[in-house]
Design a protein around this motif. Structure first.
Motif, PDB file in Angstrom:
ATOM      1  N   ILE A   1     -38.587  38.052  -2.526  1.00  0.00           N
ATOM      2  CA  ILE A   1     -37.531  37.616  -3.427  1.00  0.00           C
ATOM      3  C   ILE A   1     -37.008  38.818  -4.212  1.00  0.00           C
ATOM      4  O   ILE A   1     -37.782  39.670  -4.653  1.00  0.00           O
ATOM      5  CB  ILE A   1     -38.066  36.498  -4.367  1.00  0.00           C
ATOM      6  CG1 ILE A   1     -36.963  35.920  -5.242  1.00  0.00           C
ATOM      7  CG2 ILE A   1     -39.229  36.963  -5.198  1.00  0.00           C
ATOM      8  CD1 ILE A   1     -37.415  34.666  -6.004  1.00  0.00           C
TER       9      ILE A   1
ATOM     10  N   GLY B   1     -32.994  37.125  -7.502  1.00  0.00           N
ATOM     11  CA  GLY B   1     -32.751  35.691  -7.438  1.00  0.00           C
ATOM     12  C   GLY B   1     -32.556  35.127  -6.049  1.00  0.00           C
ATOM     13  O   GLY B   1     -32.319  33.929  -5.899  1.00  0.00           O
ATOM     14  N   LYS B   2     -32.675  35.995  -5.018  1.00  0.00           N
ATOM     15  CA  LYS B   2     -32.471  35.504  -3.652  1.00  0.00           C
ATOM     16  C   LYS B   2     -33.725  35.728  -2.821  1.00  0.00           C
ATOM     17  O   LYS B   2     -34.425  36.726  -3.003  1.00  0.00           O
ATOM     18  CB  LYS B   2     -31.317  36.249  -2.986  1.00  0.00           C
ATOM     19  CG  LYS B   2     -29.950  35.886  -3.522  1.00  0.00           C
ATOM     20  CD  LYS B   2     -28.893  36.661  -2.762  1.00  0.00           C
ATOM     21  CE  LYS B   2     -27.496  36.295  -3.241  1.00  0.00           C
ATOM     22  NZ  LYS B   2     -26.470  37.135  -2.612  1.00  0.00           N
TER      23      LYS B   2
ATOM     24  N   ARG C   1     -31.138  26.617  -7.708  1.00  0.00           N
ATOM     25  CA  ARG C   1     -30.390  27.602  -8.499  1.00  0.00           C
ATOM     26  C   ARG C   1     -30.695  27.379  -9.972  1.00  0.00           C
ATOM     27  O   ARG C   1     -30.865  26.240 -10.418  1.00  0.00           O
ATOM     28  CB  ARG C   1     -28.869  27.426  -8.302  1.00  0.00           C
ATOM     29  CG  ARG C   1     -28.371  27.832  -6.946  1.00  0.00           C
ATOM     30  CD  ARG C   1     -26.871  27.606  -6.818  1.00  0.00           C
ATOM     31  NE  ARG C   1     -26.472  27.893  -5.446  1.00  0.00           N
ATOM     32  CZ  ARG C   1     -26.143  29.095  -5.000  1.00  0.00           C
ATOM     33  NH1 ARG C   1     -26.141  30.116  -5.844  1.00  0.00           N
ATOM     34  NH2 ARG C   1     -25.820  29.294  -3.747  1.00  0.00           N
TER      35      ARG C   1
ATOM     36  N   VAL D   1     -31.807  32.488 -10.463  1.00  0.00           N
ATOM     37  CA  VAL D   1     -32.208  32.093  -9.103  1.00  0.00           C
ATOM     38  C   VAL D   1     -30.959  31.616  -8.364  1.00  0.00           C
ATOM     39  O   VAL D   1     -30.219  30.774  -8.866  1.00  0.00           O
ATOM     40  CB  VAL D   1     -33.282  30.983  -9.144  1.00  0.00           C
ATOM     41  CG1 VAL D   1     -33.602  30.488  -7.740  1.00  0.00           C
ATOM     42  CG2 VAL D   1     -34.558  31.490  -9.822  1.00  0.00           C
TER      43      VAL D   1
ATOM     44  N   THR E   1     -39.049  32.029 -12.801  1.00  0.00           N
ATOM     45  CA  THR E   1     -38.044  30.967 -12.979  1.00  0.00           C
ATOM     46  C   THR E   1     -38.200  29.924 -11.872  1.00  0.00           C
ATOM     47  O   THR E   1     -38.093  28.717 -12.122  1.00  0.00           O
ATOM     48  CB  THR E   1     -36.629  31.571 -12.957  1.00  0.00           C
ATOM     49  OG1 THR E   1     -36.542  32.586 -13.955  1.00  0.00           O
ATOM     50  CG2 THR E   1     -35.572  30.518 -13.240  1.00  0.00           C
ATOM     51  N   THR E   2     -38.469  30.399 -10.660  1.00  0.00           N
ATOM     52  CA  THR E   2     -38.680  29.461  -9.548  1.00  0.00           C
ATOM     53  C   THR E   2     -39.898  28.576  -9.812  1.00  0.00           C
ATOM     54  O   THR E   2     -39.845  27.348  -9.654  1.00  0.00           O
ATOM     55  CB  THR E   2     -38.874  30.242  -8.233  1.00  0.00           C
ATOM     56  OG1 THR E   2     -37.732  31.072  -8.023  1.00  0.00           O
ATOM     57  CG2 THR E   2     -39.048  29.298  -7.061  1.00  0.00           C
TER      58      THR E   2
ATOM     59  N   ILE F   1     -32.408  29.297  -3.628  1.00  0.00           N
ATOM     60  CA  ILE F   1     -33.633  29.588  -2.870  1.00  0.00           C
ATOM     61  C   ILE F   1     -34.073  28.349  -2.084  1.00  0.00           C
ATOM     62  O   ILE F   1     -34.121  27.249  -2.628  1.00  0.00           O
ATOM     63  CB  ILE F   1     -34.751  30.036  -3.834  1.00  0.00           C
ATOM     64  CG1 ILE F   1     -34.542  31.498  -4.209  1.00  0.00           C
ATOM     65  CG2 ILE F   1     -36.112  29.828  -3.231  1.00  0.00           C
ATOM     66  CD1 ILE F   1     -35.632  32.065  -5.071  1.00  0.00           C
TER      67      ILE F   1
ATOM     68  N   GLY G   1     -36.965  36.664 -10.190  1.00  0.00           N
ATOM     69  CA  GLY G   1     -36.740  35.216 -10.233  1.00  0.00           C
ATOM     70  C   GLY G   1     -37.972  34.411  -9.845  1.00  0.00           C
ATOM     71  O   GLY G   1     -37.889  33.189  -9.689  1.00  0.00           O
ATOM     72  N   LYS G   2     -39.113  35.071  -9.727  1.00  0.00           N
ATOM     73  CA  LYS G   2     -40.335  34.369  -9.304  1.00  0.00           C
ATOM     74  C   LYS G   2     -40.758  33.328 -10.349  1.00  0.00           C
ATOM     75  O   LYS G   2     -41.007  32.171 -10.013  1.00  0.00           O
ATOM     76  CB  LYS G   2     -41.488  35.376  -9.103  1.00  0.00           C
ATOM     77  CG  LYS G   2     -41.213  36.474  -8.089  1.00  0.00           C
ATOM     78  CD  LYS G   2     -42.425  37.334  -7.840  1.00  0.00           C
ATOM     79  CE  LYS G   2     -42.905  38.099  -9.048  1.00  0.00           C
ATOM     80  NZ  LYS G   2     -41.973  39.164  -9.488  1.00  0.00           N
TER      81      LYS G   2
END
Lengths: 327, 424
Positions: A209, A212-213, A12, A21, A46-47, A24, A43-44
């Motif tokens: 994705i 964020g999920k 997160r 995020v 950020t991940t 995940i 959110g790619k």
């Protein structure tokens, strides 16, 4: 290809009130190309930033090549290579000078570095341009040097964050072929994109994705089964679809991409505006075609052409979110 | 350490490959130095009001004929517009006032000065010359140079006149045209004529040892306006150069190269250390190149080479501190550029880069102490005047202290903004 090189658990990341995020979890297996597919802002990046140890997760953990996140930052960074979305190079330096600089940050030097620079320049097809300044390169060539910099130290796991954004089709083709070659040579690749076609062409497995999920994960066959036998009618317009639909569809398309124009038409499951296209999810394309075209004509939409597509990842995304991938 | 050095060299490489930047930080100061040197040279040679009523103290310890002649010259009507002379008895106190910048120069006429012009009546030989001492305020090098020029002109005329009389008397004696008993009277008469006229005659070499010294004492040296403007402009553009370097702290974040560095197995400290070292080295190289070029182009003597290196290094460190502080309080590279330019100009004014010897109020003069320009100029001028390493202890210490304070403040600010600065 069964052993995971990357395992993320409930990652997160929160920025104030915004949770970029939202928990995940996924694994990337050694030797595969794993794609994170999702629209911009899903959110790619950020991940990827959390997995590159650039930002610390608000909660959750990950493990890369046996090294923990958070905690074992430097060893994680040694194990990975990162190809960022931006062209992170120094324009005033030559391609070789750029690569030598990035190589030194990975403890490389001397003849070994020089040899690796030659190899990666060869790998990206720019051996004859090594001495030229990066600012003289085309966008596609810069992208290739951007990738080369991530390959120098032969990482176990390569992160490629939207590496084809903003380049011409020829350069994109070259990069996609290069990614497949890397996989064939045994490298593991975590690839993020918002282009369905790229995810379909490259990926052994795909994680979808959104907001964020991670809303779906599996092989392409596994994912398309989610939509069953759904087919897609892709209506190509002469103008921006969202604007065109907004003018006749109560403005709904302008806010979230959903198109209500075809609601109630026989066989239509949903529709969304994407760029200059309207993507209509239908149970049977041949049966639904006449009704969809009829409604479009009545509404005054100027259809340039229509594609009928078998179940694909975009249909999966549309099915799961009600929106198109490039919203 | 290798990674820190790699980042440092990369930054220096990038800076000096930017043609526009190099033109600005190297060619800019040189062109301005030439321009200001020419303009100031014109001022010095004319009756322009910019240089007038120069405060000068005269300490006459001799009281002889030549000392009186010099005093009359300095206090006379002819130079009334140019000089504001004041007779002074206490040499130490006069030097103190010069050191404090209250006056531009002090002329000390030592005991025995006049006697040094008079040949021995029996042998005709001149005694050892006695040095006329001109002490200049390092903060007013041009005005001190004017006083020095006047004193030099006087001594040149005096020595020419004495030589002329000597030759004439020798000729009279050897030809038998005058008896030895008549020679002193003839000599006095000729001397009075020569020194009451314009005394124009060809110089025949230095009979009088004229020394121009800073108040900190030192070796023989003459002043050239370019010797002031070369370091002044170099320091002005040093601030600009470090600003260019500091901008990269934020532009690298925008362009993604900072994040890419941090995705490699390097620590935040190595990245920031490398960036800071790069900014410093860029400034150091710029100053060193300018000094080498100005030495070649303008034939300048910068003084003790080790001292010059120390002043360059400490000035570059202090300027780097200011550059870091600007970057630490800015949110984007455009802001750094704007603040940097403003600070460059303000420091240039307060530090005396634009108007040498300007009589600023005490408040502004004190404000100049926060600028690297002021302290580095003090160091450079002391060295250029021939002073040794002890003379630059204070300026170098001030610059290092400034750098240390600014580094500490910047580090604290960067630490607070670390995550935002590193990955946005």
């Amino acid at each position: 290809m069964t052993e995971p090189i990357l395992t993320a658990k409930e990652l997160r990341k929160r920025y104030g009130d915004n949770e970029a995020v939202r928990g995940i979890s996924f694994s990337v297996l050694r030797g595969e190309i794993f794609s994170l597919l999702g629209p911009n802002g899903a959110g790619k990046t950020t991940t990827i930033n959390m997995l590159s140890c650039l930002i610390e997760p608000t909660s959750g953990t990950a493990e890369i090549a046996g090294h923990a996140i958070p905690g074992d930052t430097l060893n994680v960074r040694r194990a990975i290579g990162v190809v960022p979305q931006e062209i992170a190079l120094y324009d005033s330096l030559s391609a070789r000078q750029n690569l030598e600089f990035w190589g030194r940050l990975y403890d490389m030097g001397g003849k070994e570095l020089s040899r690796r620079v030659d190899e990666v320049l060869e790998q990206v097809g720019l051996s004859d341009r090594g001495k030229d300044k990066v600012k003289t390169f085309s966008g596609g060539m810069k992208r290739r040097i951007n990738i080369a910099a991530g390959l120098l130290h032969k990482p176990q796991l390569l992160f490629m964050d939207e590496p084809t954004v903003g380049i011409d089709p020829q350069s994109r083709r070259r990069i996609l072929d290069m990614v497949k070659e890397l996989r064939d040579q045994g490298m593991t690749v975590l690839y993020t994109t918002h282009y369905m076609e790229e995810a379909e062409e490259l990926s052994d497995r795909v994680g979808i994705i959104d907001q964020g999920k991670l809303i779906a994960l599996g092989t392409q066959d596994e994912l398309t089964k989610i939509v069953g036998e759904q087919e897609t009618l892709r209506l190509h317009l002469n103008e921006e679809a969202a604007a065109a639909v907004a003018a006749i569809d109560g403005g709904a398309a302008a806010t979230d991409g959903r198109v209500n124009l075809f609601a109630g038409s026989a066989g239509v499951l949903g529709a969304a505006a994407v760029d200059h296209q309207i993507v209509v999810s239908v149970t049977d394309a041949n049966a639904a075609l006449a009704g969809v075209v009829g409604r479009a004509n009545t509404a005054g939409l100027a259809i340039r052409s229509i594609d009928i597509e078998r179940p694909n990842l975009e249909a999966v995304f549309l099915h799961l979110t009600g929106r198109g991938l490039r919203d | 350490m290798k990674k820190l050095l790699a980042i440092m060299w990369k930054d220096v490489n990038v800076l000096f490959r930017d043609g526009a930047a190099v033109a600005l930080i190297i060619a800019g100061p040189l062109v301005l130095t030439i321009g200001l040197g020419l303009v100031t040279g014109s001022f010095a040679a004319s009756d322009a009001p910019a240089i007038s009523r120069i405060p000068v103290l005269i300490v006459d310890q001799d009281g002889g004929r030549f000392a009186t002649a010099l005093t009359d010259l300095l206090t006379g009507e002819d130079l009334a517009d140019l000089l504001a002379p004041e007779m002074w008895n206490d040499e130490a106190a006069a030097l103190e006032r010069t050191r404090d910048g209250d006056v531009a120069a002090t002329v000390v006429i030592p005991a025995g000065f006049s006697a040094g012009f008079l040949p021995d009546m029996t042998t005709g030989a001149l005694p050892d010359p006695v040095a006329l001492r001109v002490y200049g305020d390092p903060g007013s090098p041009i005005r001190a140079g004017v006083v020095r020029s006047i004193a030099e002109e006087f001594t040149n005329r005096a020595q020419t006149g004495v030589t002329t009389v000597q030759i004439a008397l020798t000729s009279l004696a050897t030809s038998g045209a005058a008896s030895p008993a008549e020679l002193p009277a003839i000599g006095r008469a000729m001397g009075e004529q020569l020194f009451s006229g314009d005394g124009a005659a060809a110089a025949t070499g230095s009979l009088i040892d004229l020394r121009v010294e800073s108040v900190a004492a030192g070796d023989d040296e003459s002043f050239d306006p370019l010797a002031y403007f070369a370091p002044a402009m170099a320091l002005l553009f040093l601030m600009y150069a470090v600003t260019l370097g500091a901008r990269t702290l934020l532009s690298e974040r925008r362009e993604g190269t900072l994040a890419r560095m941090l995705a490699a197995p390097v620590t935040n400290g190595q990245v920031l250390g490398g960036k800071v070292a790069g900014i410093f080295l860029g400034g150091f190289i710029q100053m060193a190149v300018l000094i080498l070029l100005s030495t070649t182009l303008f034939q300048l003597n910068w003084g003790n080479p080790l001292g010059v290196l120390l002043v360059i290094a400490s000035a570059a460190l202090a300027a780097t501190g200011w550059g870091l502080l600007i970057a630490a309080v800015s949110t984007n590279s455009g802001q750094v550029a704007g603040l940097g330019m403003a600070l460059t100009l303000i420091f240039g004014i307060l530090g005396g880069s634009f108007v040498p010897g300007m009589q600023m109020g005490s408040l502004l003069e004190r404000a100049g102490s926060i600028t690297p320009n002021k302290w580095a100029m003090d160091g450079f001028m002391a060295l250029a005047a021939g002073d040794g390493l002890p003379a630059i202890i204070v300026p170098v210490a001030a610059l290092l202290a400034m750098a240390a304070i600014l580094f500490i403040i910047s580090a604290a600010l960067f630490r607070r903004r670390q995550s935002e600065l590193l990955v946005g």
